[in-house]
Design a protein around this motif. Structure first.
Motif, mmCIF file in Angstrom:
data_model
loop_
_atom_site.group_PDB
_atom_site.id
_atom_site.type_symbol
_atom_site.label_atom_id
_atom_site.label_comp_id
_atom_site.label_asym_id
_atom_site.label_seq_id
_atom_site.Cartn_x
_atom_site.Cartn_y
_atom_site.Cartn_z
ATOM 1 N N GLY A 4 9.395 -62.694 69.426
ATOM 2 C CA GLY A 4 8.943 -61.771 70.465
ATOM 3 C C GLY A 4 8.654 -60.387 69.926
ATOM 4 N N THR A 5 9.506 -59.910 69.042
ATOM 5 C CA THR A 5 9.307 -58.595 68.439
ATOM 6 C C THR A 5 8.060 -58.580 67.571
ATOM 7 O OG1 THR A 5 11.700 -58.284 68.401
ATOM 8 C CG2 THR A 5 10.394 -56.791 67.064
ATOM 9 N N LYS A 6 7.904 -59.635 66.772
ATOM 10 C CA LYS A 6 6.734 -59.721 65.902
ATOM 11 C C LYS A 6 5.450 -59.789 66.727
ATOM 12 C CE LYS A 6 5.659 -63.497 63.849
ATOM 13 N NZ LYS A 6 5.637 -64.695 63.032
ATOM 14 N N ASP A 7 5.440 -60.613 67.768
ATOM 15 C CA ASP A 7 4.260 -60.721 68.627
ATOM 16 C C ASP A 7 3.976 -59.404 69.348
ATOM 17 O OD1 ASP A 7 3.937 -63.338 67.867
ATOM 18 O OD2 ASP A 7 4.783 -64.186 69.705
ATOM 19 N N GLY A 8 5.017 -58.726 69.799
ATOM 20 C CA GLY A 8 4.842 -57.452 70.491
ATOM 21 C C GLY A 8 4.261 -56.381 69.597
ATOM 22 N N LEU A 9 4.769 -56.288 68.373
ATOM 23 C CA LEU A 9 4.253 -55.285 67.440
ATOM 24 C C LEU A 9 2.825 -55.598 67.018
ATOM 25 C CD1 LEU A 9 7.379 -54.664 65.193
ATOM 26 C CD2 LEU A 9 6.391 -53.142 66.912
ATOM 27 N N LEU A 10 2.526 -56.868 66.810
ATOM 28 C CA LEU A 10 1.166 -57.255 66.452
ATOM 29 C C LEU A 10 0.189 -56.942 67.591
ATOM 30 C CD1 LEU A 10 -0.706 -58.594 64.396
ATOM 31 C CD2 LEU A 10 -0.174 -60.768 65.498
ATOM 32 N N ALA A 11 0.586 -57.253 68.816
ATOM 33 C CA ALA A 11 -0.273 -56.959 69.967
ATOM 34 C C ALA A 11 -0.462 -55.448 70.125
ATOM 35 C CB ALA A 11 0.329 -57.553 71.236
ATOM 36 N N ALA A 12 0.592 -54.683 69.942
ATOM 37 C CA ALA A 12 0.477 -53.228 70.052
ATOM 38 C C ALA A 12 -0.481 -52.680 69.000
ATOM 39 C CB ALA A 12 1.856 -52.583 69.903
ATOM 40 N N PHE A 13 -0.403 -53.194 67.795
ATOM 41 C CA PHE A 13 -1.295 -52.759 66.729
ATOM 42 C C PHE A 13 -2.750 -53.110 67.052
ATOM 43 C CE2 PHE A 13 -3.436 -53.663 62.653
ATOM 44 C CZ PHE A 13 -3.399 -52.401 62.116
ATOM 45 N N VAL A 14 -2.986 -54.310 67.523
ATOM 46 C CA VAL A 14 -4.347 -54.744 67.851
ATOM 47 C C VAL A 14 -4.904 -53.919 69.007
ATOM 48 C CG1 VAL A 14 -5.707 -56.670 68.757
ATOM 49 C CG2 VAL A 14 -4.076 -57.056 66.912
ATOM 50 N N GLY A 37 -1.221 -45.489 75.874
ATOM 51 C CA GLY A 37 -0.954 -46.358 77.016
ATOM 52 C C GLY A 37 -1.216 -47.816 76.716
ATOM 53 N N LEU A 38 -2.326 -48.116 76.069
ATOM 54 C CA LEU A 38 -2.621 -49.502 75.726
ATOM 55 C C LEU A 38 -1.669 -50.048 74.672
ATOM 56 C CD1 LEU A 38 -6.515 -49.565 75.710
ATOM 57 C CD2 LEU A 38 -4.982 -50.777 77.252
ATOM 58 N N THR A 39 -1.227 -49.204 73.762
ATOM 59 C CA THR A 39 -0.265 -49.641 72.758
ATOM 60 C C THR A 39 1.066 -50.011 73.407
ATOM 61 O OG1 THR A 39 -1.307 -48.218 71.124
ATOM 62 C CG2 THR A 39 0.916 -48.984 70.639
ATOM 63 N N ILE A 40 1.556 -49.168 74.279
ATOM 64 C CA ILE A 40 2.814 -49.458 74.977
ATOM 65 C C ILE A 40 2.655 -50.674 75.885
ATOM 66 C CG2 ILE A 40 4.449 -48.571 76.682
ATOM 67 C CD1 ILE A 40 3.922 -45.771 75.464
ATOM 68 N N GLY A 41 1.545 -50.725 76.608
ATOM 69 C CA GLY A 41 1.301 -51.862 77.492
ATOM 70 C C GLY A 41 1.162 -53.172 76.746
ATOM 71 N N GLY A 42 0.492 -53.153 75.601
ATOM 72 C CA GLY A 42 0.361 -54.362 74.793
ATOM 73 C C GLY A 42 1.700 -54.853 74.286
ATOM 74 N N PHE A 43 2.544 -53.922 73.836
ATOM 75 C CA PHE A 43 3.871 -54.333 73.363
ATOM 76 C C PHE A 43 4.705 -54.916 74.500
ATOM 77 C CE2 PHE A 43 8.362 -53.574 72.596
ATOM 78 C CZ PHE A 43 8.518 -54.244 71.388
ATOM 79 N N ILE A 44 4.725 -54.242 75.629
ATOM 80 C CA ILE A 44 5.539 -54.713 76.756
ATOM 81 C C ILE A 44 5.057 -56.073 77.248
ATOM 82 C CG2 ILE A 44 6.068 -54.252 79.193
ATOM 83 C CD1 ILE A 44 6.273 -51.293 78.428
ATOM 84 N N SER A 45 3.749 -56.233 77.345
ATOM 85 C CA SER A 45 3.240 -57.502 77.864
ATOM 86 C C SER A 45 3.539 -58.656 76.911
ATOM 87 C CB SER A 45 1.741 -57.414 78.144
ATOM 88 O OG SER A 45 1.024 -57.180 76.966
ATOM 89 N N TRP A 46 3.390 -58.458 75.620
ATOM 90 C CA TRP A 46 3.626 -59.556 74.681
ATOM 91 C C TRP A 46 5.104 -59.761 74.382
ATOM 92 C CZ3 TRP A 46 0.470 -63.267 72.839
ATOM 93 C CH2 TRP A 46 -0.881 -63.124 73.137
ATOM 94 N N TYR A 47 5.934 -58.752 74.605
ATOM 95 C CA TYR A 47 7.370 -58.908 74.347
ATOM 96 C C TYR A 47 8.108 -59.458 75.561
ATOM 97 C CZ TYR A 47 12.038 -57.892 72.595
ATOM 98 O OH TYR A 47 13.327 -58.006 72.167
#
Length: 62
Positions: A4-14, A37-47
């Motif tokens: 979950g952490t790995k997916d969240g960080l990868l999504a935030a980066f993308v 905002g999109l970085t935080i939202g991407g991490f939260i959604s994927w985590y």
């Protein structure tokens, strides 16, 4: 590192890279509030959100 952490960080980066490039090429300048905002939202959604949806999908198939 947990999946979950790995997916969240990868999504935030993308999301961050995509929003920087989109802002630069479309608007001509980088909109930092949108990037953050999109970085935080991407991490939260994927985590938090997508693992719950994935778990429910596996449970319904069984």
């Amino acid at each position: 590192m947990k999946k979950g952490t790995k997916d969240g960080l990868l999504a935030a980066f993308v999301f961050a890279i995509f929003s920087i490039l989109f802002g630069y090429f479309i608007y001509g300048e980088i909109e930092w509030p949108i990037v953050i905002g999109l970085t935080i939202g991407g991490f939260i959604s994927w985590y938090f959100i997508f693992p719950v949806i994935e778990k429910r999908g596996r449970r319904e198939k069984s």
